[in-house]
Design a protein around this motif. Structure first.
Motif, PDB file in Angstrom:
ATOM      1  N   ILE A 272       1.306  -1.549   0.055  1.00 34.83           N
ATOM      2  CA  ILE A 272       0.262  -0.033  -0.210  1.00 34.83           C
ATOM      3  C   ILE A 272       1.444   1.360   0.070  1.00 34.83           C
ATOM      4  CG2 ILE A 272      -1.609   1.103   1.519  1.00 34.83           C
ATOM      5  CD1 ILE A 272      -2.520  -1.395   2.369  1.00 34.83           C
ATOM      6  N   LEU A 273       2.094   1.502   0.849  1.00 39.45           N
ATOM      7  CA  LEU A 273       2.567   2.121   0.614  1.00 39.45           C
ATOM      8  C   LEU A 273       3.567   2.649  -0.680  1.00 39.45           C
ATOM      9  CD1 LEU A 273       3.802   2.009   4.181  1.00 39.45           C
ATOM     10  CD2 LEU A 273       2.664   3.714   3.878  1.00 39.45           C
ATOM     11  N   VAL A 274       4.070   1.473  -1.056  1.00 37.59           N
ATOM     12  CA  VAL A 274       4.749   1.640  -2.185  1.00 37.59           C
ATOM     13  C   VAL A 274       4.314   2.453  -3.076  1.00 37.59           C
ATOM     14  CG1 VAL A 274       6.287   0.687  -3.988  1.00 37.59           C
ATOM     15  CG2 VAL A 274       6.295   0.715  -1.366  1.00 37.59           C
ATOM     16  N   GLU A 275       2.457   1.644  -3.411  1.00 43.79           N
ATOM     17  CA  GLU A 275       1.953   2.663  -4.178  1.00 43.79           C
ATOM     18  C   GLU A 275       1.620   3.938  -4.122  1.00 43.79           C
ATOM     19  OE1 GLU A 275      -0.266  -2.430  -5.304  1.00 43.79           O
ATOM     20  OE2 GLU A 275      -1.394  -0.756  -4.591  1.00 43.79           O
ATOM     21  N   SER A 276       1.515   3.385  -2.559  1.00 36.68           N
ATOM     22  CA  SER A 276       0.943   5.651  -2.282  1.00 36.68           C
ATOM     23  C   SER A 276       1.676   6.500  -2.886  1.00 36.68           C
ATOM     24  CB  SER A 276       0.445   5.060  -1.353  1.00 36.68           C
ATOM     25  OG  SER A 276      -0.712   4.745  -0.743  1.00 36.68           O
ATOM     26  N   PRO A 281      -1.642   2.504  -9.569  1.00 37.71           N
ATOM     27  CA  PRO A 281      -3.004   2.177  -9.952  1.00 37.71           C
ATOM     28  C   PRO A 281      -2.722   0.081  -9.060  1.00 37.71           C
ATOM     29  CG  PRO A 281      -2.258   2.081 -12.030  1.00 37.71           C
ATOM     30  CD  PRO A 281      -1.169   2.478 -10.710  1.00 37.71           C
ATOM     31  N   GLY A 282      -2.863   0.045  -7.862  1.00 35.98           N
ATOM     32  CA  GLY A 282      -3.128  -1.117  -7.407  1.00 35.98           C
ATOM     33  C   GLY A 282      -4.143  -1.109  -6.778  1.00 35.98           C
ATOM     34  N   LEU A 283      -4.190  -2.099  -5.551  1.00 36.30           N
ATOM     35  CA  LEU A 283      -4.819  -2.599  -4.573  1.00 36.30           C
ATOM     36  C   LEU A 283      -4.635  -2.075  -3.502  1.00 36.30           C
ATOM     37  CD1 LEU A 283      -5.009  -6.886  -4.771  1.00 36.30           C
ATOM     38  CD2 LEU A 283      -6.793  -4.951  -5.193  1.00 36.30           C
ATOM     39  N   GLY A 284      -3.417  -1.231  -3.434  1.00 35.03           N
ATOM     40  CA  GLY A 284      -2.716  -0.624  -2.697  1.00 35.03           C
ATOM     41  C   GLY A 284      -4.150   1.145  -2.490  1.00 35.03           C
ATOM     42  N   SER A 285      -3.646   1.275  -3.882  1.00 29.24           N
ATOM     43  CA  SER A 285      -4.373   3.158  -3.816  1.00 29.24           C
ATOM     44  C   SER A 285      -5.819   2.746  -3.985  1.00 29.24           C
ATOM     45  CB  SER A 285      -3.718   3.305  -5.186  1.00 29.24           C
ATOM     46  OG  SER A 285      -4.088   2.772  -6.290  1.00 29.24           O
TER      47      SER A 285
END
Length: 330
Positions: A272-276, A281-285
């Motif tokens: 989540i942190l890396v995608e943020s 545009p993955g599960l984290g965002s």
């Protein structure tokens, strides 16, 4: 018989865990403050429109038990009934089936996780073997300090630093998965564009993860190299390379197998942190957006997917460990 009992027991525990989390999932997000119908930031939103939204998504039903008419006509039992049919509901924010949204985002997350994990595993194991083989040397001490340093780095901080360095000195994209408005003449052009966007988040994930693989591999291999059968192999005149390849590495990899399987499961939810940071545009965002919008179905679906990934990875590690080490089965 022992093997069959072990497999059935692990699978049964995995299913019970998923069922428990599915029930907990429903109540977990409904303790959050706020009203999903009011999460739409539009000053023109009227009270009637908010009531229509609640009715459309079933938010006007009782939470657990309906005291009038059908006692099972509530949000909780509707959720269980839909879940039993594989229906994760409609996203409040996107007004689309949650399963479709998760499928799209999951592919992007798996691309990032697979690339980062693969590099971290290969580099981490290699450095761990080198450090253990050269125990006590300057190379071992330097590798050990490097592993401890990377393991303690905050993901968000490292991501921002690499984002600044990559965009300033190497001209790499600062976010997203594709260049906005780009037109591709072939699949190769699209792959290159996605690859350029993938470099920085993959590097961040690799650095964060390789420290644990390095340290565990070094520790495990040092334990194996101190065993009596390694001394016996040396007394037989076997070369160090053969001892390492045929005797030490197979046994040292046992704890690594469990670590890799568990880390794979947690990385799906831990990205989540890396995608943020990199707007990937993955599960984290998707989870980040769902929290801001009080999008219960999206949150329920995402966290259920995270749980399943962790439970399946844990079960796979247990089963694989039993194959590699017969003592586990008994």
């Amino acid at each position: 018989m022992h093997s069959t009992d072990y497999v059935l027991r692990r699978i049964s525990l995995a299913l019970l865990t998923i069922v428990f989390v599915a029930v907990l999932n429903f109540f977990l997000f409904r303790v959050l403050p706020g009203d999903p119908a009011r999460a739409v930031r539009d000053p023109r939103m009227t009270q009637a429109a908010q009531e229509a939204i609640r009715s459309r998504f079933g938010l006007d039903k009782p939470l657990l038990i309906n005291g009038e008419g059908n006692p099972f006509d509530s949000q909780f039992f509707s959720y269980l009934g839909n879940l039993a049919q594989g229906d994760l509901g409609l996203s409040f924010n996107f007004n689309r089936p949650v399963s479709d949204l998760l499928r799209e985002r999951l592919l992007n997350t798996l691309l990032l996780v697979f690339a980062g994990q693969l590099l971290a595993i290969v580099i981490g194991i290699f450095l761990g073997v080198v450090a253990a083989y050269r125990r006590g040397s300057a190379l071992d001490i330097g590798t050990l300090l490097f592993g401890l340093f990377t393991w303690s780095l905050p993901t968000f901080f490292l991501g921002i630093i690499l984002l600044i360095i990559g965009s300033t000195f190497f001209g790499l994209p600062v976010g997203g998965i594709r260049t906005p408005g780009a037109t591709y003449t072939s699949w190769w052009d699209q792959a290159i564009d996605v690859g350029r966007h993938l470099i920085m988040p993959t590097l961040t994930l690799t650095i964060i993860l390789l420290g644990q693989y390095l340290l565990i591999m070094r520790s495990s291999l040092l334990d194996v190299l101190s065993e009596d059968y390694i001394l016996t192999a040396r007394a037989k005149g076997l070369t160090n390379a053969r001892i390492l390849r045929d005797h030490a590495m197979p046994n040292a990899m046992l704890p690594m197998v469990a670590l890799i399987a568990l880390t794979l499961g947690f990385t799906v939810s831990g990205s989540i942190l890396v995608e943020s940071v990199f707007s990937w545009p993955g599960l984290g965002s998707a989870v980040f957006e769902a929290v801001n919008r009080r999008d219960y179905p999206m949150l329920q679906g995402a966290f259920l997917l995270f749980t399943v990934s962790v439970v399946l990875a844990n079960t796979a590690a247990d089963l694989l460990y039993a194959v590699l080490d017969p003592r586990v089965r008994t």
